[in-house]
Design an enzyme around this catalytic site. Structure first.
Site: not given
Ligand code: NAD
Length: 696
Positions: A62, A103, A106, A126
């Site tokens: 992110a 992210g 992911e 995270e």
């Protein structure tokens, strides 16, 4: 160039993420990737897609600048993007070099194939922000590398080199050379071979004994990660991956993620993450201030601190010259540095070749004139102003123009030290913490005259030696030790009133402090506090102290180094054992001084000691000693073992409510008539303005 570059190589679309510094998946980058995929999808000449990043980063996850803003979830958000990749009718290959985290990881899991450089650094970090992956990371990782490995990967949050996943379905091929060309060739071959678009979501998890594994994990987490709800939720998410259909598991993961976002623990950890990155910003110093060049460092004093400080520079390959008063002391200091490195070699964390290289960077001297070509000198001699005066005057005679002078003093007036030289603008404090080669915190003390480029240079240098530098102005004890003095003072009063050292330590360790105040004092040496109290009696005769600590020091109980302090220590063992002799001394002290012991609750212990940190921290802020509340919190998180899940003393004050804090401080003031407990003006101000100390 925009946030991505779109190229067509033969029949393959190559979408290159190009959003420095680490391809953070902000709104602009997400939008550009979606456009790239749609272009490729609608162009019949394109048969497959490669998504890649720079050599440094596939994607760091992110975009931290968007954290907590509406842009973070603005469409196309990460879920939408991953869905688009997964459902693309043309094969999508993630070609991963550099970091691939959060992210970014992911996103790669949503692609049909993944190829990687063996050294690419993969992580789902995270958990370090009190969260779990929220865009399918838990569900897809459990499917692609297996339940146990996925849970460990998510719970540790640490990066693993891509080659560490060899043999799993996570990485389909590794390329070391001609990376992009090979990734394109891989994509072409998929088309030639008519390979299917593999979707991780379609993998079935076969794990017959999952209940016992989950139970084992829950038990482990209860003991080792008790204050961190994210650890439990990570297990819940993995359980969902095993027991629920993919889309339902995805919804469960999302629900847990949102629950965690609203916990005080995650708020504190996210705050600490930004606070740490924020310490190097200095309000009146532009980030493009030209820096002075530092290529060689001089260290004065080869004692406890000098040796540790030197190691920081040797570790980054910078030559160091150490000056002492006698050859014997140089030999002893060098011997300790060597022994430290030998230990690291024994543990397998350093090669002996590297150790030799580092040792070869040390020069020693008894002669000040050999320091004439160093760019920075750090003084770490005895804590006496007259000794520092002699040293700084001698340095002033020999150092080249433009060289920076630093002192590692803990308590002395840096303005005075700067004025021992004819170039006070080149002087500042670099307050390392012991052991200086290990502790992350560095207080950088800015005097009334320190030049801006000197401060900027030292802040940058601190980062290169992997320290967290916090700027502070001159005051006794700077930020950390000024606060800890009040904390220890309150801990001392608790003993007078009926508590015991183990009871106080246990209450604060249960609160989350790495070490209670008495175990900490025994480790540091009780004689240090004793010397400070003697000085205080002269400077601030009205400041009250419990005299019991002095009684203890007068009995030679200096702590671990004398085998006795607040606790008893067996030879060669650092384990703090309760000492009946100390208990008896305490009982006698109370009787001699007409003090009556009462029962003291853990809650009162925590409030007395932690609220003392809060009140003094607020004063430090309102006096302008610290630049910002978060800097004070970072000092406590990185230097004093304050629990990261509480964010630091001032963040903790915001969380419990400033009104409640002030009420308690006023109660303490009424009970003790100790002026210290009068609430800091800043607390009243924040309450009146309905604002927090640390900002939202
Ligand atoms: P130390 O006694 O272990 O070492 C001091 C060294 O300085 C000795 O080896 C001594 O021979 C040398 N020295 C004394 N006068 C000198 C001179 N004129 N020229 C050259 N060398 C000289 O002390 P230390 O614990 O390393 O502390 C050094 C400084 O660091 C002090 O200012 C102290 O307040 C500060 N400090 C100490 C700690 C800690 O935990 N020990 C932490 C932070 C800061």
């Amino acid at each position: 160039m925009g946030p991505t570059q779109f190229d067509i190589k033969d029949s393959i679309a190559v979408i290159t993420l190009n959003s420095p510094p680490v391809n953070g998946l902000g709104h602009a980058l997400r939008t550009a990737i979606v456009e790239g995929i749609q272009n490729a999808q609608s162009n019949d000449a394109i048969h497959a897609i490669v998504i890649t990043g720079t050599e440094k980063a596939f994607s760091g996850g992110a975009d931290i600048k968007e954290f907590g803003t509406s842009m973070a979830i603005a469409e196309p958000h990460l879920h939408t993007l991953i869905h688009l990749l997964e459902t693309c009718t043309k094969p999508v290959v993630a070609a991963i070099r550099g970091v691939c985290m959060g992210g970014g990881m992911e996103l790669a899991l949503g692609c049909h194939y993944r190829v990687a450089h063996p050294k690419a650094s993969l992580a789902l970090p995270e958990i370090k922000l009190g969260l779990i992956p929220g865009a399918g990371g838990t569900q897809r990782m459990a499917r692609v590398i297996g339940v146990e490995k996925a849970l460990n990967f998510i719970l540790s949050g640490d990066p693993v080199p891509a080659i560490g996943f060899k043999g799993s379905a996570l990485i389909d091929a590794y390329f070391e050379h001609d990376f992009i060309e090979q990734a394109i060739a891989f994509a072409k071959q998929l088309v030639v071979d008519k390979k299917p678009n593999k979707k991780i979501r379609d993998i079935k998890i076969e794990y017959p004994n999952y209940e016992s594994f989950l139970q084992f994990s829950r038990n482990t987490v209860k003991t080792v990660a008790a204050p961190y709800p994210a650890a439990v939720k990570a297990i819940d998410a993995i359980a969902a991956a095993i027991t629920q259909p993919f889309d339902q598991g995805l919804a469960s993961e999302r629900e847990y993620f949102m629950q965690l976002m609203n916990t005080s623990v995650s708020r504190a950890m996210r705050y600490a993450f930004f606070a740490q990155r924020g310490t190097s910003k200095i309000a009146d110093i532009p980030s493009d201030t030209p820096l002075r060049e530092i290529k060689k460092v001089g260290i004065i004093g080869a004692g406890t601190m000098g040796g540790g400080i030197a190691m920081n520079f040797l570790n980054i390959g910078m030559p160091v010259i150490i000056l002492e008063t006698e050859q014997e002391k140089l030999d002893k200091g060098l011997g300790i540095i060597r022994a430290n490195y030998e230990n690291t070699v024994k543990k397998g964390k350093l090669s002996s070749e590297k150790m030799q290289q580092r040792m070869a960077l040390i020069e020693t001297t008894l002669d000040y004139s050999t320091l004439k070509d160093v760019d920075l000198v750090i003084e770490a001699v005895f804590e006496e102003l007259s000794v520092k005066e002699t040293v700084f005057k001698k340095l002033d005679e020999v150092m080249k123009p433009g060289a920076i002078f630093a002192s590692n003093t803990s308590t002395l007036d840096m303005n005075k030290i700067a004025n021992f030289t004819k170039r006070p603008q080149d002087v500042l404090g670099m307050h390392f913490f012991s052991p200086a080669n290990v502790m992350q915190l560095l207080e950088v003390v800015r005097t009334e005259q320190t030049a801006k480029d000197v401060l900027a240079t030292v802040m940058k240098l601190a980062q290169s030696i992997k320290k967290t530098p916090v700027v502070c102005r001159v005051c006794d004890g700077f930020i950390g030790n000024r606060m800890v003095e009040q904390y220890l003072r309150m801990a001392g009063f608790l003993l007078e009133q009926g508590a015991t050292p183990p009871q106080v330590d246990k209450a604060l360790e249960n609160f989350g402090m790495v070490m209670g105040p008495f175990r900490m004092s025994d480790l540091a040496g009780n004689d240090i506090g004793y010397a400070i109290r003697k000085r205080r009696m002269v400077e601030q005769p009205n400041l009250k102290y419990s005299k019991f600590a002095d009684v203890m020091c007068e009995a030679g109980r200096y702590g671990q180094k004398t085998g006795k302090g607040w606790y008893l220590y067996e030879p060669g063992n650092r384990k703090a054992l309760p000492d009946p002799e100390l208990d008896a001394m305490l009982v006698k002290f109370r009787a001699d001084n007409g003090l009556t012991a009462r029962k003291i609750s853990s809650e009162e212990i925590v409030q007395s000691c932690i609220y003392a940190l809060i009140n003094e921290g607020c004063r430090i802020l309102e006096e302008g000693i610290a630049q910002r509340a978060s800097d004070i919190d970072i000092v406590y998180l990185t230097g004093y073992g304050f629990p990261v899940y509480r964010g630091g003393p001032l963040k903790y004050a915001d969380e419990i409510g400033l009104y409640k804090v002030v009420q308690k401080l006023e109660q303490f003031y009424k009970e003790t008539q100790d002026d210290f407990w009068k609430p800091a003006q800043l607390l009243h101000y924040c309450i009146a303005k309905s604002t927090s100390i640390c900002g939202s």
